[in-house]
Scaffold this motif. Structure first.
Motif: not given
Ligand SMILES: [Mg+2]
Ligand SMILES: Cc1ncc(COP(=O)(O)OP(=O)(O)O)c(N)n1
Ligand SMILES: Cc1nc(C(=O)O)sc1CCOP(=O)(O)O
Length: 213
Positions: A45, A73-74, A90, A93
């Motif tokens: 992150k 991720n993301d 998410g 995102d």
């Molecule tokens: Mg995310």
């Protein structure tokens, strides 16, 4: 029963630690060699894009050489650019439908928290899996939603899109999630913080999943 891990009713979904320690590539290889892992999610992150790119270049071949799908991720655009096996997005995102088109043929997973509505929306949009959580308290991130077992039961009774359970899952507490129909258990701490090391963490999770299944 088949010996093919891909046929197992519930499988381990491993997520990287939030910060990669020195020597992480060797630790990852040892973890993946310790037992079945369906996917590895790279979740950094706080890393700059170049650092994420370098991590993908180093870690994706380690996963793919072991038939472990490599999920970013993301960031759907970076996942496409780097030819990852998929992306996890998410609710904040970006454009899920746009990611679906960009990553046609790749894996797209969507966080649905504790929401039946979000999960049905994700399934209709073409997600390859829906993720529910957090099932237990976690120290890996501040989880603002709490999911219940009934959600997994309902989802697996009604829909064919696989579900991923996440949040504070360990070998000691995962049995009810497997029994409730989770297709994958996503973990960070249970593997990377295992007192005997990540390989022992993978073995413990797989033993607990098999005992519950
Ligand atoms: Mg995310
Ligand atoms: C498998 C899986 N499930 C849920 C999440 C959480 O995604 P998101 O809500 O976008 O939060 P961050 O991970 O981005 O902090 C996940 N990463 N993986
Ligand atoms: C990344 C993440 N997402 C969650 C959610 O509830 O959506 S919980 C979580 C952290 C999972 O780490 P651990 O296995 O160490 O609890």
């Amino acid at each position: 029963m088949s010996d093919d891990p891909a046929e197992a009713p519930c499988r381990l979904y491993l997520i990287t630690p939030p910060v990669l320690p020195a020597g992480f590539a060797d630790r990852l290889a040892a973890a993946l060699d310790a037992g079945d892992v369906a996917c590895l999610q790279l979740r950094l992150k706080d890393a700059a894009p170049d650092e994420v790119r370098r991590a993908i270049e180093t870690l994706m071949p380690i996963a793919q050489a072991r038939d472990v799908a490599f999920i970013l991720n993301d960031d759907a655009v970076l996942a496409a650019e780097m030819d990852c096996d998929g992306v996890h997005l998410g609710q904040s995102d970006g454009d899920h439908a746009g990611a679906r088109m960009l990553l046609a043929g790749k894996i797209l997973g969507i966080t649905c928290h504790d929401s039946r509505h979000l999960a049905m929306k994700a399934g209709e949009m073409g997600a390859d899996y829906v993720a529910f959580g957090a099932f237990f308290p976690t120290t890996t991130k501040e989880a603002s939603h709490r999911a219940e077992l009934g959600l997994l039961e309902w989802w697996s009774d009604v829909f064919t899109v696989p579900s991923v359970a996440i949040g504070g899952i360990t070998a000691a507490n995962c049995a009810p999630l497997v029994e409730a129909g989770a297709d994958f258990l996503a973990v960070v701490g249970a593997v990377w913080n295992h007192p005997e090391g990540p390989a022992a963490g993978v073995r413990a999770m797989n033993a607990a999943i098999a005992a519950a299944g």
